[in-house]
Design a protein around this motif. Structure first.
Motif, PDB file in Angstrom:
ATOM      1  N   VAL A   1      52.303 -18.863   1.587  1.00 32.56           N
ATOM      2  CA  VAL A   1      52.349 -18.698   0.125  1.00 32.56           C
ATOM      3  C   VAL A   1      52.644 -20.038  -0.550  1.00 32.56           C
ATOM      4  O   VAL A   1      52.035 -20.378  -1.563  1.00 32.56           O
ATOM      5  CB  VAL A   1      53.374 -17.615  -0.278  1.00 32.56           C
ATOM      6  CG1 VAL A   1      53.587 -17.594  -1.784  1.00 32.56           C
ATOM      7  CG2 VAL A   1      52.924 -16.250   0.224  1.00 32.56           C
ATOM      8  N   THR A   2      53.534 -20.822   0.033  1.00 32.06           N
ATOM      9  CA  THR A   2      53.847 -22.142  -0.520  1.00 32.06           C
ATOM     10  C   THR A   2      52.618 -23.049  -0.487  1.00 32.06           C
ATOM     11  O   THR A   2      52.354 -23.783  -1.442  1.00 32.06           O
ATOM     12  CB  THR A   2      55.014 -22.784   0.253  1.00 32.06           C
ATOM     13  OG1 THR A   2      56.141 -21.911   0.197  1.00 32.06           O
ATOM     14  CG2 THR A   2      55.398 -24.124  -0.341  1.00 32.06           C
ATOM     15  N   MET A   3      51.863 -22.992   0.598  1.00 30.18           N
ATOM     16  CA  MET A   3      50.628 -23.778   0.691  1.00 30.18           C
ATOM     17  C   MET A   3      49.626 -23.352  -0.380  1.00 30.18           C
ATOM     18  O   MET A   3      48.951 -24.191  -0.982  1.00 30.18           O
ATOM     19  CB  MET A   3      50.005 -23.623   2.080  1.00 30.18           C
ATOM     20  CG  MET A   3      50.795 -24.291   3.180  1.00 30.18           C
ATOM     21  SD  MET A   3      50.181 -23.894   4.838  1.00 30.18           S
ATOM     22  CE  MET A   3      48.629 -24.795   4.851  1.00 30.18           C
ATOM     23  N   ILE A   4      49.533 -22.053  -0.626  1.00 33.49           N
ATOM     24  CA  ILE A   4      48.619 -21.546  -1.663  1.00 33.49           C
ATOM     25  C   ILE A   4      49.060 -22.019  -3.038  1.00 33.49           C
ATOM     26  O   ILE A   4      48.241 -22.473  -3.846  1.00 33.49           O
ATOM     27  CB  ILE A   4      48.512 -20.013  -1.593  1.00 33.49           C
ATOM     28  CG1 ILE A   4      47.830 -19.594  -0.287  1.00 33.49           C
ATOM     29  CG2 ILE A   4      47.772 -19.458  -2.802  1.00 33.49           C
ATOM     30  CD1 ILE A   4      47.913 -18.102   0.014  1.00 33.49           C
ATOM     31  N   ILE A   5      50.360 -21.939  -3.311  1.00 37.85           N
ATOM     32  CA  ILE A   5      50.874 -22.387  -4.615  1.00 37.85           C
ATOM     33  C   ILE A   5      50.561 -23.863  -4.828  1.00 37.85           C
ATOM     34  O   ILE A   5      50.060 -24.266  -5.883  1.00 37.85           O
ATOM     35  CB  ILE A   5      52.390 -22.113  -4.731  1.00 37.85           C
ATOM     36  CG1 ILE A   5      52.644 -20.609  -4.828  1.00 37.85           C
ATOM     37  CG2 ILE A   5      52.995 -22.855  -5.923  1.00 37.85           C
ATOM     38  CD1 ILE A   5      54.099 -20.210  -4.714  1.00 37.85           C
TER      39      ILE A   5
ATOM     40  N   PRO B   1      45.026 -11.413  -4.692  1.00 35.87           N
ATOM     41  CA  PRO B   1      44.036 -11.199  -3.638  1.00 35.87           C
ATOM     42  C   PRO B   1      43.804 -12.434  -2.767  1.00 35.87           C
ATOM     43  O   PRO B   1      43.486 -12.313  -1.580  1.00 35.87           O
ATOM     44  CB  PRO B   1      42.758 -10.812  -4.370  1.00 35.87           C
ATOM     45  CG  PRO B   1      43.069 -10.727  -5.800  1.00 35.87           C
ATOM     46  CD  PRO B   1      44.466 -11.187  -6.017  1.00 35.87           C
ATOM     47  N   LEU B   2      43.970 -13.632  -3.336  1.00 31.89           N
ATOM     48  CA  LEU B   2      43.837 -14.852  -2.550  1.00 31.89           C
ATOM     49  C   LEU B   2      44.932 -14.913  -1.487  1.00 31.89           C
ATOM     50  O   LEU B   2      44.660 -15.207  -0.319  1.00 31.89           O
ATOM     51  CB  LEU B   2      43.900 -16.095  -3.447  1.00 31.89           C
ATOM     52  CG  LEU B   2      43.836 -17.442  -2.723  1.00 31.89           C
ATOM     53  CD1 LEU B   2      42.493 -17.613  -2.012  1.00 31.89           C
ATOM     54  CD2 LEU B   2      44.085 -18.580  -3.695  1.00 31.89           C
ATOM     55  N   VAL B   3      46.153 -14.612  -1.883  1.00 31.05           N
ATOM     56  CA  VAL B   3      47.272 -14.608  -0.933  1.00 31.05           C
ATOM     57  C   VAL B   3      47.019 -13.587   0.173  1.00 31.05           C
ATOM     58  O   VAL B   3      47.184 -13.889   1.363  1.00 31.05           O
ATOM     59  CB  VAL B   3      48.609 -14.317  -1.659  1.00 31.05           C
ATOM     60  CG1 VAL B   3      49.740 -14.086  -0.659  1.00 31.05           C
ATOM     61  CG2 VAL B   3      48.964 -15.457  -2.610  1.00 31.05           C
ATOM     62  N   ILE B   4      46.584 -12.401  -0.188  1.00 29.52           N
ATOM     63  CA  ILE B   4      46.311 -11.356   0.804  1.00 29.52           C
ATOM     64  C   ILE B   4      45.200 -11.802   1.756  1.00 29.52           C
ATOM     65  O   ILE B   4      45.303 -11.612   2.971  1.00 29.52           O
ATOM     66  CB  ILE B   4      45.960 -10.029   0.097  1.00 29.52           C
ATOM     67  CG1 ILE B   4      47.201  -9.477  -0.601  1.00 29.52           C
ATOM     68  CG2 ILE B   4      45.387  -9.009   1.079  1.00 29.52           C
ATOM     69  CD1 ILE B   4      46.924  -8.348  -1.573  1.00 29.52           C
ATOM     70  N   ALA B   5      44.157 -12.408   1.217  1.00 28.14           N
ATOM     71  CA  ALA B   5      43.028 -12.842   2.052  1.00 28.14           C
ATOM     72  C   ALA B   5      43.435 -13.950   3.021  1.00 28.14           C
ATOM     73  O   ALA B   5      43.080 -13.906   4.202  1.00 28.14           O
ATOM     74  CB  ALA B   5      41.867 -13.313   1.169  1.00 28.14           C
ATOM     75  N   VAL B   6      44.197 -14.922   2.553  1.00 33.21           N
ATOM     76  CA  VAL B   6      44.616 -16.023   3.423  1.00 33.21           C
ATOM     77  C   VAL B   6      45.565 -15.500   4.501  1.00 33.21           C
ATOM     78  O   VAL B   6      45.446 -15.856   5.683  1.00 33.21           O
ATOM     79  CB  VAL B   6      45.263 -17.172   2.620  1.00 33.21           C
ATOM     80  CG1 VAL B   6      45.877 -18.212   3.550  1.00 33.21           C
ATOM     81  CG2 VAL B   6      44.245 -17.830   1.699  1.00 33.21           C
TER      82      VAL B   6
ATOM     83  N   PHE C   1      38.883 -19.328  -2.081  1.00 30.01           N
ATOM     84  CA  PHE C   1      39.302 -19.076  -0.699  1.00 30.01           C
ATOM     85  C   PHE C   1      38.768 -20.170   0.228  1.00 30.01           C
ATOM     86  O   PHE C   1      39.508 -20.756   1.016  1.00 30.01           O
ATOM     87  CB  PHE C   1      38.804 -17.696  -0.261  1.00 30.01           C
ATOM     88  CG  PHE C   1      39.129 -17.315   1.157  1.00 30.01           C
ATOM     89  CD1 PHE C   1      40.411 -16.899   1.493  1.00 30.01           C
ATOM     90  CD2 PHE C   1      38.159 -17.351   2.142  1.00 30.01           C
ATOM     91  CE1 PHE C   1      40.717 -16.537   2.795  1.00 30.01           C
ATOM     92  CE2 PHE C   1      38.451 -16.990   3.444  1.00 30.01           C
ATOM     93  CZ  PHE C   1      39.740 -16.579   3.775  1.00 30.01           C
ATOM     94  N   VAL C   2      37.498 -20.500   0.117  1.00 28.94           N
ATOM     95  CA  VAL C   2      36.887 -21.545   0.955  1.00 28.94           C
ATOM     96  C   VAL C   2      37.496 -22.903   0.628  1.00 28.94           C
ATOM     97  O   VAL C   2      37.830 -23.688   1.520  1.00 28.94           O
ATOM     98  CB  VAL C   2      35.353 -21.560   0.767  1.00 28.94           C
ATOM     99  CG1 VAL C   2      34.724 -22.783   1.429  1.00 28.94           C
ATOM    100  CG2 VAL C   2      34.746 -20.277   1.303  1.00 28.94           C
ATOM    101  N   ARG C   3      37.694 -23.180  -0.640  1.00 27.51           N
ATOM    102  CA  ARG C   3      38.256 -24.473  -1.053  1.00 27.51           C
ATOM    103  C   ARG C   3      39.686 -24.660  -0.567  1.00 27.51           C
ATOM    104  O   ARG C   3      40.130 -25.780  -0.308  1.00 27.51           O
ATOM    105  CB  ARG C   3      38.180 -24.631  -2.572  1.00 27.51           C
ATOM    106  CG  ARG C   3      36.731 -24.851  -3.016  1.00 27.51           C
ATOM    107  CD  ARG C   3      36.586 -25.283  -4.423  1.00 27.51           C
ATOM    108  NE  ARG C   3      37.295 -26.532  -4.650  1.00 27.51           N
ATOM    109  CZ  ARG C   3      37.733 -26.917  -5.839  1.00 27.51           C
ATOM    110  NH1 ARG C   3      37.529 -26.162  -6.887  1.00 27.51           N
ATOM    111  NH2 ARG C   3      38.362 -28.048  -5.985  1.00 27.51           N
TER     112      ARG C   3
END
Length: 118
Positions: free
Chosen positions: A35-39, A7-12, A93-95
């Protein structure tokens, strides 16, 4: 893998799309980059980490056929990784954005995707 990650990936990605910055074809961020930034954020930007640093596991692989080994090795790595981070999805998500704003400010350099200049 932690249930909060998809859900974090979908939200971003939805946020990026709503701000017209999720189109590599048009010179902005690709889905792969997001996705790489999220990982990276989940490995280094939250404490305790939500994902293990895979580099240490990949470096330990000796076989020529890395793809075959990764298919068997990575799932076991994630199963063994104990997620101790209990933050709420909204806070993560905010962080994520706070993390990258701070990173870009520290670098004092950015790539302008629309004008192709630094």
């Amino acid at each position: 893998v932690d249930d909060r990650i998809p859900p974090l990936v979908i939200a971003v990605k939805a946020w990026a799309k709503s701000h017209d910055i999720n189109s590599a074809f048009n010179g902005s961020l690709s889905s792969y980059l997001i996705v790489t930034m999220i990982i990276y954020f989940l490995q280094t930007g939250v404490s305790p980490p939500m994902l293990p640093p895979l580099k240490q596991y990949v470096d330990s692989l000796q076989s020529v056929n890395v793809n075959t080994q990764l298919q068997h090795f990575v799932p076991k790595t994630f199963v063994k990784f104990d997620v101790r981070n209990k933050e709420e999805l909204g806070d993560i998500f905010v962080r994520f954005f706070q993390f990258w704003v701070k990173k870009f400010r520290q670098n004092k350099m950015f790539q302008c995707t629309q004008h192709r200049r630094r």
